[in-house]
Design an enzyme around this catalytic site. Sequence first.
Site, PDB file in Angstrom:
ATOM      1  N   SER A 134     -19.315 -36.135 -62.526  1.00 13.47           N
ATOM      2  CA  SER A 134     -20.592 -35.656 -62.002  1.00 13.47           C
ATOM      3  C   SER A 134     -20.941 -34.333 -62.663  1.00 13.47           C
ATOM      4  O   SER A 134     -20.218 -33.824 -63.522  1.00 13.47           O
ATOM      5  CB  SER A 134     -20.507 -35.477 -60.481  1.00 13.47           C
ATOM      6  OG  SER A 134     -19.580 -34.454 -60.147  1.00 13.47           O
ATOM      7  N   LYS A 135     -22.074 -33.754 -62.234  1.00 13.57           N
ATOM      8  CA  LYS A 135     -22.552 -32.500 -62.822  1.00 13.57           C
ATOM      9  C   LYS A 135     -21.530 -31.374 -62.691  1.00 13.57           C
ATOM     10  O   LYS A 135     -21.459 -30.497 -63.545  1.00 13.57           O
ATOM     11  CB  LYS A 135     -23.866 -32.088 -62.161  1.00 13.57           C
ATOM     12  CG  LYS A 135     -25.026 -33.031 -62.440  1.00 13.57           C
ATOM     13  CD  LYS A 135     -26.283 -32.556 -61.734  1.00 13.57           C
ATOM     14  CE  LYS A 135     -27.443 -33.512 -61.967  1.00 13.57           C
ATOM     15  NZ  LYS A 135     -28.679 -33.074 -61.268  1.00 13.57           N
ATOM     16  N   ARG A 136     -20.745 -31.413 -61.618  1.00  9.21           N
ATOM     17  CA  ARG A 136     -19.806 -30.305 -61.427  1.00  9.21           C
ATOM     18  C   ARG A 136     -18.676 -30.311 -62.463  1.00  9.21           C
ATOM     19  O   ARG A 136     -17.966 -29.322 -62.626  1.00  9.21           O
ATOM     20  CB  ARG A 136     -19.216 -30.349 -60.019  1.00  9.21           C
ATOM     21  CG  ARG A 136     -18.237 -31.490 -59.770  1.00  9.21           C
ATOM     22  CD  ARG A 136     -17.663 -31.410 -58.359  1.00  9.21           C
ATOM     23  NE  ARG A 136     -16.681 -32.442 -58.102  1.00  9.21           N
ATOM     24  CZ  ARG A 136     -16.960 -33.680 -57.739  1.00  9.21           C
ATOM     25  NH1 ARG A 136     -18.224 -34.038 -57.588  1.00  9.21           N
ATOM     26  NH2 ARG A 136     -15.998 -34.555 -57.523  1.00  9.21           N
ATOM     27  N   GLY A 173     -19.220 -30.925 -65.723  1.00  8.56           N
ATOM     28  CA  GLY A 173     -19.723 -30.569 -67.046  1.00  8.56           C
ATOM     29  C   GLY A 173     -21.224 -30.711 -67.119  1.00  8.56           C
ATOM     30  O   GLY A 173     -21.909 -30.783 -66.104  1.00  8.56           O
TER      31      GLY A 173
END
Length: 473
Positions: A245-247, A249
């Site tokens: 997920s975004k967390r 990268g």
Amino acid sequence: MSYVFSAMNSQVRVRFAPSPTGFLHIGGARTALFNWLFARANHGKFLLRIEDTDRERSEQRFTDDILESLSWLGFQWDEKPVFQSSRFQRYQEAADLLLQKGLAYRCECSPDTLEKIRAQCQKEKRPFRYPGTCRDKRSAGEPHVTRVKVPTSGETSFGDLIRGTISFQNKDLDDWVILRADKSPTYNFSVVIDDHDQDISHVLRGDDHINNTPKQILLYQALNFPVPHFAHLPMILGPDRTKLSKRHGAASTLEYRKMGYLPEAIINFLVRLGWSHGDQELFTVDELTKVFSLETIGKANAIFNPEKLTWISGHFMKNANPSMLRAYTQKYFSDAAGFLSGVPEARIDRGIQIIQGKVKTVLELIDQMQCLFGEDPSYGAGLSPEERGRFLDLLSEIPDSLSPSDFTRTDLSARVHQVAERKAIKLAEIAKAIRFAVTGGKVSPGLFEMLEVQEKETVLRRIRNALQFLKQP
């Protein structure tokens, strides 16, 4: 009901079919890569389809991002891209054919009715299945959706090229919607029509699509279409073993370009997320197009390792052609590398050559190039009184010693060695002072290579500036 592979044609034809409801993320880029490599390794075709039937969420900026991301990575498509939004008439025709054959029906069950059924299923702790309320009705009012009739017995099986045989009981599938009330197609319907019309021979996609496959196979059979081969790729997990997920990268593939990673590094990193070729870790793109195959794609989830990406990036930075790095930097980092304007290309290439083995990304390269071709350093606080005095003493003879030099690294090294010998000090001590003078810091590329690239006028000016600073009280 059982599914057996059927060869559609002799040529491999694969597609990448992103939805422009968001930026192209790294998992999507890997799917595109595996399709592109499979096509190239088998002398086939790589096609692009933009699945933009979601009118509310699809945006042009996301389509632009997808196209630019693929182009940056070098995944050139072989035919004109297909946009689903231009094919609604084709989907309606296919739905009408199924209705005529009695293999689909119109359903007028309201959302409230369906929600009550869903709530009852939850209460009874069983999965939601549409009960076929409208299955045997001869007509339906407006609004209505169109559902496909799914066999109520037997099974649908397929031989996954990565996972082997996978089977589903037809009774566990419901009569799913192929056209919504607004006549827009659902994913599982449009993808079958498009894959048939584009002559897709192999469908390579993430394993989150496995549950969609039996629905699609039943639809291929209902429409009397040849069924393509399926291969479902392992999921990519973050370092903490949770879904990427975004967390973990960057949200967009192009963010990695902004972070200074070369496309060759991203490709090499992505291909090893689930695929292997013996013990080899590093590949050129040309090598990959020759050795890539589905046989060595694993079933286990792949782990996204940022440290490995950085290591791979360092390898490609070190081995890149300096002129290529120069052109790449000027193309994608023109603002950050604006200080290179007016510097002869040969000097830039020589500067890159002495730096590239010490950096991991293009951004680091640009930062190091600042000390070669950027503005003269400003000497701020940070030196102790002892260091100021010591640097002043060490640098005092340097301008005169270097002035007659022809400014090759060999001659520069010899002259600085002579100063060190006269002062009876180690070369490292005087090198530290010179490095401070010409960069403003204590870390830089190799000293004499750096001085040669900076050239005499710049070096002497900076040393004299440093001496003026060190003389200040």
